[in-house]
Scaffold this active site. Structure first.
Site: not given
Lengths: 85, 489
Positions: B82, B157, B181
């Site tokens: 990420k 997210s 997330s």
């Protein structure tokens, strides 16, 4: 001002409306009678973690400056921070 | 080696076995993933950037390790990271334009440990800007599409990471979970996603959103794979003072099943407002399956659930407004020139931050400002105490808590962007775990009639990742529901 976000015309109305909606939801906290409850800032048991006070290498100057938008003589370069007198 | 396409559907466990048997090499495994990315990612858009130099070097090294007889379970396994986790020399931007061009001078601990364990980095995955969002539509670059239905969001997210694993573009993806997330996008994309106990994994090298809530965790296509990755990342790190030095026992009793375990169903979560009928049906079936596998299902209550979202949306923005003060155009990232420094700060932040980030910074500075501190921030911290006590009381009656991960399945792109509160409600079943610091896992528990994945969330007491994993594993085995690669070609 605190946030240094530089709102532009139209922004104020846009955010005011959205933030009011969020604050209406958040205001449900005011219903709770919680004066006697202690606050929680973090949830795990570790506290005041210390290490031996021995020097160790940090970022070297070239690495620290490598991402700087502007650097001069080993410093970060910024616009003037004081008005000229 | 026979058919390249199959290599992208394996679990870590299967791939590790086949690498040892020389069925294929680590170089071939990474190439198969690179080819699949090349073919599919134009539509999924899970990745922001790729790291071919790194993967070639790491795959070569992995093949050398395998040749030497290294039996590490992650040697040669392709991984996506990420965009909030720093990797030395690899552009890392937190999904934000304000960090465009930033190349970290160091690698974060979680990623370093996985590199040391032999994982091979494919690239950097998309996310909501500074991890603020539940759909990945707040990315400063582009939205990501759900591999199960490209017109829908992957959740967020960490939506790019979830989508990469669901599309067969990576075997591992790392995410971060501040209010859900990792777990929510895992549920929406039909993969396994785990948020560890706060302090289990070092946050060193994680671009901070809300420091008292953030944790790093894995996305995988099986519970066992998640346990393997967590095991490799976890443990004390002198570079993060909040990381715990507790023994790393996340795999204890992994295969012990649920017989004799008490699983709590909180009524506030079971009947949460807005829960979709298809989600409820899948959860009912999961509860039934766990009961048949020998678990005792007990009713529990989390009475302050209705206040969780409100407390979270004070605490998280307050911490973010403070953390994001560092983005000022001086040391890294975007910089807008101006006559004086104040104007430079304002122009840089005006240009660099997107709408949601600005909204949360405003909310946070407001909640922390003098005159409002007691009414908002202090009150929210007290409610955090109550929420933690709710969980403590529930865990006296049960060993783990089960619920839906998300009240809804993946929703259409654009359907919630105009109403921030509707987006915040995506996390109503997950954010309690962050406020209380609990470990939680989302495991696929079937599909709705529209063929969209549903996730089952298992929450356990602090430091009991072993219990969360054991329950999730037992569900996976007993139900036969497996996380798979989405049918996208």
């Amino acid at each position: 001002m605190l946030a240094r976000l530089a709102l532009e015309p139209g922004d104020e109305e846009f955010y005011a409306e959205q933030l009011s909606g969020i604050l209406v939801h958040i205001d449900r906290l005011q219903q709770l009678d919680i004066d006697a409850i202690p606050p929680t800032a973090q949830v795990v048991e570790v506290a005041n973690t210390l290490r031996e006070d021995v020097p160790r290498p940090g970022l070297d100057q070239a690495d620290a400056l490598a991402n700087a938008p502007a650097a001069v003589d080993g410093f970060f370069r910024v616009p003037s921070i004081q008005e000229e007198t | 080696m026979s058919d390249l396409t199959n290599l992208t559907e394996l679990t870590i466990k299967e791939a590790a076995r086949l690498l040892r048997l020389r069925s294929f090499s680590a170089a071939e495994l990474v190439t198969a993933h690179a080819e699949r990315i090349e073919r599919l990612d134009r539509r999924v858009k899970a990745f922001l950037r790729f790291t071919p130099e790194l993967w070639e070097k790491q795959a070569e090294e992995a093949d050398r390790r395998i040749a030497r007889g290294d039996l590490g379970p992650l040697v040669g396994i392709p991984m996506a990271v990420k965009d909030v986790l720093c990797v030395r020399g690899v552009e890392t931007t937190a999904g934000s334009r304000i960090l465009s061009g930033f190349r970290p001078p160091y690698t974060g601990t979680a990623v370093s440990r996985l590199f040391a364990a032999g994982a091979v980095m494919l690239g950097v995955t998309n996310c909501d800007e500074f991890a603020m969002g539940s759909s990945t539509e707040n990315s400063g670059y582009h939205p990501t599409h759900n591999p199960w239905d490209l017109d829908r969001v992957p959740g967020g997210s960490s939506g790019g990471s979830a989508a990469a694993v669901a599309a067969g573009e990576a075997m591992i993806a790392l995410g971060t979970d501040t209010g859900g997330s990792i777990r929510q996008p895992a549920a929406l994309c039909g993969v396994v996603g785990m948020k560890p106990t706060y302090g289990r994994v070092s946050r060193y090298g994680l671009i901070a959103f809300a420091s008292s809530l953030d944790q790093i965790g894995p996305f995988t296509r099986s519970v066992e794979d998640a346990a393997i990755v967590l095991d490799a990342m976890a443990g004390h790190d002198p570079l993060d003072a909040t990381s715990s030095n507790r023994p790393n026992d996340v795999l204890r009793d992994f295969d012990a099943g649920v017989k004799g375990l008490r699983l709590g169903v909180p009524r506030e979560y079971y009947d949460v407002e807005g829960i979709e009928p298809g989600v409820k049906t899948a959860i009912d079936m999961a509860i039934k399956a766990l009961r048949e596998a020998g678990a005792e299902i007990v009713d529990v209550t989390l009475p302050h659930t209705d206040y969780g979202l409100a407390a979270y949306y004070i605490i998280a923005p307050a911490e973010c407004s403070s953390n994001l003060a560092r983005f000022d155009g001086v040391r890294y990232g975007l910089c807008q020139d101006a006559q004086n420094i104040t104007e430079a700060y304002e122009r840089t932040r005006r240009k660099g931050f997107g709408t949601e980030v600005r909204r949360r910074v405003m909310l946070g500075t407001y909640a922390l400002s003098s005159g409002y501190y007691d009414a908002y921030y202090l009150k929210a911290q007290k409610v955090r105490t109550l929420i933690k006590r709710d969980f403590d009381a529930a865990f006296e009656k049960c060993d783990a808590i089960i619920s839906a991960t998300s009240p809804t399945v993946a929703f259409p792109l654009g359907s919630r962007t105009q109403n921030p509160l509707s987006m915040y409600l995506c996390d109503v079943l997950t954010l309690g775990g962050n406020l209380a610091g609990l470990p939680g896992i989302s495991v696929p528990c079937g599909m709705t009639d529209e063929v969209l994945p549903v996730g089952l969330q298992v929450l356990a007491p602090q430091w009991r990742e072993d219990v969360a994993l054991r329950v999730a594993r037992a569900y996976e085995v007993t139900s036969g529901v497996k996380a798979g690669v989405a049918p996208i070609e």
